[in-house]
Motif scaffolding. Structure first.
Motif, mmCIF file in Angstrom:
data_model
loop_
_atom_site.group_PDB
_atom_site.id
_atom_site.type_symbol
_atom_site.label_atom_id
_atom_site.label_comp_id
_atom_site.label_asym_id
_atom_site.label_seq_id
_atom_site.Cartn_x
_atom_site.Cartn_y
_atom_site.Cartn_z
ATOM 1 N N LYS A 1 0.808 -1.218 0.000
ATOM 2 C CA LYS A 1 0.000 0.000 0.000
ATOM 3 C C LYS A 1 0.842 1.269 0.000
ATOM 4 O O LYS A 1 2.003 1.280 0.402
ATOM 5 C CB LYS A 1 -0.894 0.011 1.245
ATOM 6 N N SER A 2 0.192 2.350 -0.408
ATOM 7 C CA SER A 2 0.836 3.662 -0.361
ATOM 8 C C SER A 2 0.714 4.207 1.063
ATOM 9 O O SER A 2 -0.161 3.778 1.820
ATOM 10 C CB SER A 2 0.158 4.598 -1.347
ATOM 11 N N PRO A 3 1.594 5.155 1.434
ATOM 12 C CA PRO A 3 1.543 5.705 2.792
ATOM 13 C C PRO A 3 0.161 6.249 3.131
ATOM 14 O O PRO A 3 -0.326 6.075 4.255
ATOM 15 C CB PRO A 3 2.583 6.823 2.761
ATOM 16 N N GLY A 4 -0.476 6.917 2.153
ATOM 17 C CA GLY A 4 -1.798 7.482 2.404
ATOM 18 C C GLY A 4 -2.797 6.401 2.776
ATOM 19 O O GLY A 4 -3.563 6.539 3.732
ATOM 20 N N GLU A 5 -2.775 5.315 2.041
ATOM 21 C CA GLU A 5 -3.711 4.227 2.311
ATOM 22 C C GLU A 5 -3.453 3.608 3.680
ATOM 23 O O GLU A 5 -4.378 3.234 4.386
ATOM 24 C CB GLU A 5 -3.583 3.162 1.220
ATOM 25 N N ASP B 1 -2.163 5.198 6.258
ATOM 26 C CA ASP B 1 -2.627 6.168 7.247
ATOM 27 C C ASP B 1 -4.132 6.118 7.423
ATOM 28 O O ASP B 1 -4.638 6.141 8.541
ATOM 29 C CB ASP B 1 -2.237 7.584 6.809
ATOM 30 N N ARG B 2 -4.831 6.055 6.308
ATOM 31 C CA ARG B 2 -6.286 6.118 6.379
ATOM 32 C C ARG B 2 -6.900 4.736 6.581
ATOM 33 O O ARG B 2 -8.100 4.620 6.813
ATOM 34 C CB ARG B 2 -6.829 6.746 5.105
ATOM 35 N N GLU C 1 -7.252 2.170 4.382
ATOM 36 C CA GLU C 1 -8.201 1.810 3.321
ATOM 37 C C GLU C 1 -7.468 1.029 2.235
ATOM 38 O O GLU C 1 -6.257 0.834 2.299
ATOM 39 C CB GLU C 1 -8.814 3.088 2.729
ATOM 40 N N MET D 1 1.723 6.812 -7.381
ATOM 41 C CA MET D 1 2.066 7.753 -6.319
ATOM 42 C C MET D 1 3.421 8.372 -6.632
ATOM 43 O O MET D 1 4.231 7.821 -7.374
ATOM 44 C CB MET D 1 2.104 7.060 -4.973
ATOM 45 N N GLU E 1 8.174 11.477 -3.066
ATOM 46 C CA GLU E 1 8.602 12.845 -2.755
ATOM 47 C C GLU E 1 10.120 12.953 -2.664
ATOM 48 O O GLU E 1 10.733 13.901 -3.139
ATOM 49 C CB GLU E 1 7.988 13.315 -1.428
ATOM 50 N N SER F 1 6.320 7.618 7.139
ATOM 51 C CA SER F 1 5.965 7.304 5.764
ATOM 52 C C SER F 1 6.664 6.037 5.289
ATOM 53 O O SER F 1 6.440 5.587 4.179
ATOM 54 C CB SER F 1 6.347 8.464 4.852
#
Lengths: 326, 385, 320
Positions: C31-35, C37-38, C40, C50, C53, C283
């Motif tokens: 998964k991506s860091p955003g996923e 975190d959330r 999902e 993605m 950065e 992250s």
């Protein structure tokens, strides 16, 4: 070959003697490396530790002083070490019975099944195989207070009847769910839980092996003798037959539990958990002896640790030989 | 004590049919052996009687009442297992006491520590101890009561298993090859002792064995089983002398019965190798069949021998002598019994003539069923000659 | 099956608890860091492109880059060129989360090196254990010599000593010899496996004497007998012991943690993972779980392929 052929008697004797000498020499050469290594790697360190435990030695120092029993005295008087013993024993006393019980339970359940036995066995054995440190990190994420799977799952119970019947849920939903690893009320239990999670599959497999050794006719005999319930058959046949396995499983679980280190170092690299609530002996040896270079006290802990473990193993051997041997 | 009745039992394990409609009535106090080669279904039948296995169809009755749906523990039967199945952690005395403890004490009274303070425990325990001692005395193992099974010899374990079976008063005793783990000498001795025990207890015994000698020597009746059926159930003598089927004749008796191919003519005359024998049967159709001759039915003769051949092997058992003869024109061997004093005249390779006792000749048809009404026609044969 | 439903229910509950961390580990590695975190994206995540950065930052255009790129963007001012370059970098640096995580696992830290170290250390330990234990086991099982019982008693006594427990004095000995932070330090304490000696001796006891006598009649020396007669007969037991030994040392964290400090070239897989954890920020959950997955996978896959042997090997110590 035989004496009748005229071979002088002395020659035969001489030959056997030289053969014996050869065999003896070969034996010592074959066992030599093992012997030397046993002495250097296993026995000498115990001697060294027992001597150093009476000193204030530090690596890098040129000399040291004999301090008598002062290290041991510290060990049994300072509150840090009291916490160490409490943490270690809490862990052992929690993990051993539960992981042995679960191992036995799982083995009995799986053994009574016709299908999917191998599937369950394989899955339950996975944690035994997996690198504990990696799994500790996985658990750390699971236990993460905000994004961890565990608290997320608990949050799903908010607003349901669970909140009414379980005060833990009510508190969690009103405020927040526990910071599992940061809370001294929970830390040791979380560590114990992971210890059980990791170890019960091992016990299960040993019990499954033990169960294959129970003669099937014994169950039939028990049935004929009037043992109607599964519990009666378990008491009469299964449990006694698993006696040797149980002794072994308990001992090995104890020794492994005493050696818990990976999870604690992974969660709390410094200091042994919130309020030293998970400051177990292996971690103490590592912290005092290696990190803080307090060899004396580290050696003293080592000696106490060895005493525990050897005592346990000796009890096991005694039990195996005396009691459960038919 | 009670009789057993087995009615049309079928048993399937998946696709394979192990028992094909077995019926058997066993009278109260009778000793019946189930005998047959391995895989014939005899052990399965015993386990169905015991309640350890459930039949696919059919009914088992004990003392006239059906035990359908009743579990083994409730059927009041005792069983002796092939492996003895003694509880290794219990002493001999405790092993024998188990059936009584299980039945007479409740769960609380049996608890190791708490049990001691439960009411009625002491009295029951004394009762049980008395009965255990009694059973042990019958089997002469009273001196072993404190030992563990691991410290006993095979024969002693076997007695303990018997003791556990007879300590209570069951409707019937079921014995599953109880002697097969003993050495030959001990087996003979124990055989006699079990027979003696049966006489003494006057109880119903169902005895499973693959050894026809055990069945012959101990039983009131033998049920010969093969391929999931009882082929014949009768007294040992009947099974031996008057078998219903060729398989029974072959299974019972050692050395094995000699079987010779014969032709039956429309007149009932029996022909061997094309020559008429002095034997007729009740069957009046042309057919092929087998002539069964026990080794003791054959005897040496000089003249007019219907069978001739060369001696290929002799076995001297001391009391009797078995001689194998390669029969001319037949290409197979037959064995006959004689006395060892004839040995001198029975050199290897010698040609001998053999005749048989027509009364003891057994004729079977092509599918192995017995053809009865055989008559000796010795007189008429002489006339023809 | 129908009567056993409650057993399956219990066992499946157990399975959920047992599997959960594995599930999470593998899932996060996708998964991506955003996923993460959330919380999902199911098991595999949505695998949307993605932007890495750090990669973008690394390619932040310098003055020289802009000048160099000027010919490609005729008539645009520096600012626009810069934006274009950044946009280009962002495109180049965007990838699927799973690729990102696993790439990071191998590039952020020398994971391959760690894996190699793991193999070198476990293999050397096992080989030396066999070389030392096998002859000793043979002598104890099959040769008669004065002192044999004493040696065997010593073996039985040493079985009581868990090597982890005497880590501190061993560490001091190695430090005194200047051996910390070497491969030797990782291997030496494990070279003697009393358990291996015990196990192989028990096994050799079951080998008929006739086989050895026959070998002697053929003129073999005792050493030849060990390696050319006993070793082949001992293959099954040895295989089980190999699994026991390799699993233990691949997974070992305590001992490498003590004797390897700072020198990344010597890190074993668990040490590498530990450092990753220590150095990473939030992250890095994805790459870290990817690392964990990579480290755990070899043994798990081997286990799946040869379950029976593995279970036999791991529970070896239960054999008596």
């Amino acid at each position: 070959m035989s004496l009748a052929d005229g071979v002088p008697h002395e020659a035969v004797v001489e030959k056997t003697v030289s053969h014996n000498v050869k065999e003896r020499r070969a034996a010592w050469i074959l066992t030599g490396p093992a012997l030397i290594l046993m002495v250097v790697i296993l026995l000498a360190p115990i001697l060294v530790a027992s001597l150093l435990s009476f000193t204030n030695y530090s690596l890098g120092n040129s000399g040291f002083d004999w301090v008598g029993f002062r290290n041991y005295e510290k060990l049994f008087t300072r509150s840090t070490y009291a916490k160490m013993f409490v943490a270690t024993l809490t862990y052992v006393v929690t993990v051993v019975p539960i992981s042995v019980g679960l191992g036995l339970g799982a083995a009995l359940l799986i053994n009574s099944l016709g299908r999917f036995r191998e599937v369950y066995k394989t899955i339950y054995f996975l944690p035994v195989m997996a690198t504990l440190l990696a799994m500790a990190i996985a658990w750390e994420f699971m236990l993460h207070p905000s994004i961890g799977m565990i608290n997320r799952t608990l949050e799903m119970g908010c607003g349901t009847f669970l909140e009414r019947i379980w005060s833990f849920m009510a508190n969690g939903c009103a405020g927040h769910f526990p910071v599992w690893l940061g809370d001294k009320r929970y830390a040791i239990w979380v560590i114990s839980f992971i210890g059980i999670w990791q170890g019960f599959g091992f016990n299960m497999v040993l019990y499954l092996a033990g169960l294959t050794g129970v003669h099937r006719e014994l169950y039939h005999a028990a049935e004929m003798d009037g043992a109607r319930s599964a519990w009666e058959r378990f008491r009469l046949v299964t449990w006694p037959a698993l006696g040797p396995t149980t002794v072994f499983v308990v001992t090995i679980s104890c020794i492994r539990a005493f050696q818990v280190f990976d999870t604690i170092e992974a969660f709390w690299p410094q200091g042994g958990g919130p309020n030293k609530s998970t400051y177990v002996m292996m971690f103490a040896i590592f912290e005092k002896g290696v990190q803080q270079n307090l060899i004396g006290i580290g050696s003293a802990i080592t000696m106490v640790f060895l005493a525990f473990v050897m005592f346990l193993t000796l009890i096991q051997r005694w039990l195996v030989e005396r009691k459960v041997h038919y | 004590m009670a009789g057993l009745s087995i009615k049309n039992i079928n048993k399937r394990f998946g696709e394979t049919e192990v028992l094909k409609g077995v019926s058997l009535d066993i009278a109260d106090g009778e000793f019946v052996s189930l005998v047959g080669p391995s895989g014939c279904g005899k052990s399965t039948l015993l386990r169905i009687i015991a309640g350890l296995e459930e039949q696919t169809s059919g009914d088992v009755q004990i003392g006239g009442a059906s035990v359908a749906g009743q579990r083994a523990a409730d059927r009041n039967l005792s069983m002796v297992f092939q492996s003895y199945a003694l509880y290794p952690h219990l002493s001999v005395g405790e092993n024998i006491a188990v059936p009584l403890r299980m039945r007479r004490m409740n769960t609380l009274q049996r608890l190791p520590l708490l049990g001691g303070v439960m009411p009625g425990k002491t009295r029951r325990a004394e009762e049980i101890a008395k009965e255990v001692t009694h059973a042990a005395e019958i089997l002469e193992i009273a001196h072993l009561l404190d030992r563990k099974p691991g410290q006993l010899s095979g024969g002693q374990r076997q007695r303990v298993a018997l003791g556990r079976a007879l300590v209570r008063d069951p409707a019937a005793f079921l014995l599953d090859e109880p002697l097969s783990n003993l050495d030959a000498k001990l087996r003979v001795q124990t055989r006699a002792e079990i027979a003696q025990l049966h006489r003494q207890l006057k109880a119903t015994f169902v005895y499973v064995t693959h050894d026809q000698v055990e069945a012959m020597t101990m039983s009131d009746r033998i049920a010969v089983m093969m391929g999931g059926r009882i082929l014949q159930c009768a007294a040992p003598e009947t099974v031996y002398d008057d078998p219903d089927r060729i398989e029974v004749a072959e299974f019972i008796g050692s050395p094995k019965i000699n079987l010779l191919p014969v032709e039956l003519s429309e007149t009932g005359q029996v022909h061997l190798l094309g020559e008429p024998l002095s034997l007729t049967t009740g069957r009046r159709t042309k057919a092929v069949g087998s002539l069964g001759l026990r080794p003791e039915a054959l005897f040496l003769t000089d003249s007019n021998a219907p069978l001739r051949g060369q001696i290929v092997h002799t076995e001297n058992l001391g009391s009797e002598l078995f001689v194998q003869v390669e029969v001319n024109g037949l290409g197979s061997r037959i064995t006959f019994r004689t006395t060892p004093d004839k040995r001198a005249s029975l050199a290897q390779g010698a040609t001998v003539g053999l005749d048989f006792d027509a009364d003891k000749a057994l004729i079977f048809d092509a599918i192995g069923a017995r053809v009865r009404d055989t008559h000796s026609t010795t007189t008429s044969k002489t006339e023809v000659a | 099956m129908t009567r056993d439903w409650w057993k399956h229910l219990l066992l499946i509950l157990g399975v959920i608890v047992v599997i959960a961390p594995f599930y999470m580990m593998v899932s996060y590695s996708f998964k991506s860091p955003g996923e993460i975190d959330r919380g999902e994206g199911g098991f595999f995540g949505r695998q949307e492109l993605m932007v890495d950065e750090r990669c973008v930052v690394r390619r932040d255009p310098s003055r020289a880059d802009i000048t160099a790129a000027a010919p490609r963007f005729p008539g645009q001012n520096d600012r626009d060129i810069r934006d274009a370059l950044v946009a280009e970098a962002e495109t180049d640096c965007s990838m699927r989360p799973v690729v990102f995580n696993y790439t990071m696992a191998f590039t952020e830290a020398p994971l391959l090196r760690y894996l190699m170290n793991g193999i070198i250390v476990t293999a050397s330990i096992f080989l030396i254990q066999v070389v030392v234990a096998l002859p000793a086991a043979y002598a104890l099982a099959k040769l008669k010599f004065w002192g044999r019982d004493a040696v065997f008693a010593l073996v039985l006594f040493c079985l009581l000593i868990p090597v982890h427990a005497i880590a501190l004095p061993l560490y001091i000995l190695l430090a005194k010899l200047g051996l910390t932070n070497t491969y030797a330090a990782l291997v030496v304490p494990w070279t003697i496996s009393v358990f291996g000696i015990f196990l192989m001796r028990q096994f050799f006891m079951t080998v008929p004497d006739d086989l050895i006598d026959a070998a002697r009649m053929d003129g073999m020396s005792e050493f030849a007998i060990v390696w050319r007669v006993m070793l082949p007969t001992a293959i099954p037991a040895l295989l089980a012991f190999a699994i026991f030994s390799i699993v233990a040392h691949w997974n070992d964290y305590f001992w490498p943690r003590i004797v390897v400090t700072g020198n990344r070239d010597l890190f074993t897989p668990p040490l590498g993972l530990r450092e990753f954890k220590g150095g990473g920020d939030g992250s890095f959950f994805g790459p870290m779980m990817a690392t964990a997955t990579v480290i755990v996978t070899p043994l798990i896959v081997a286990f799946m392929l040869a379950q029976r042997r593995f279970i036999e090997g791991i529970t070896l110590s239960g054999m008596k």
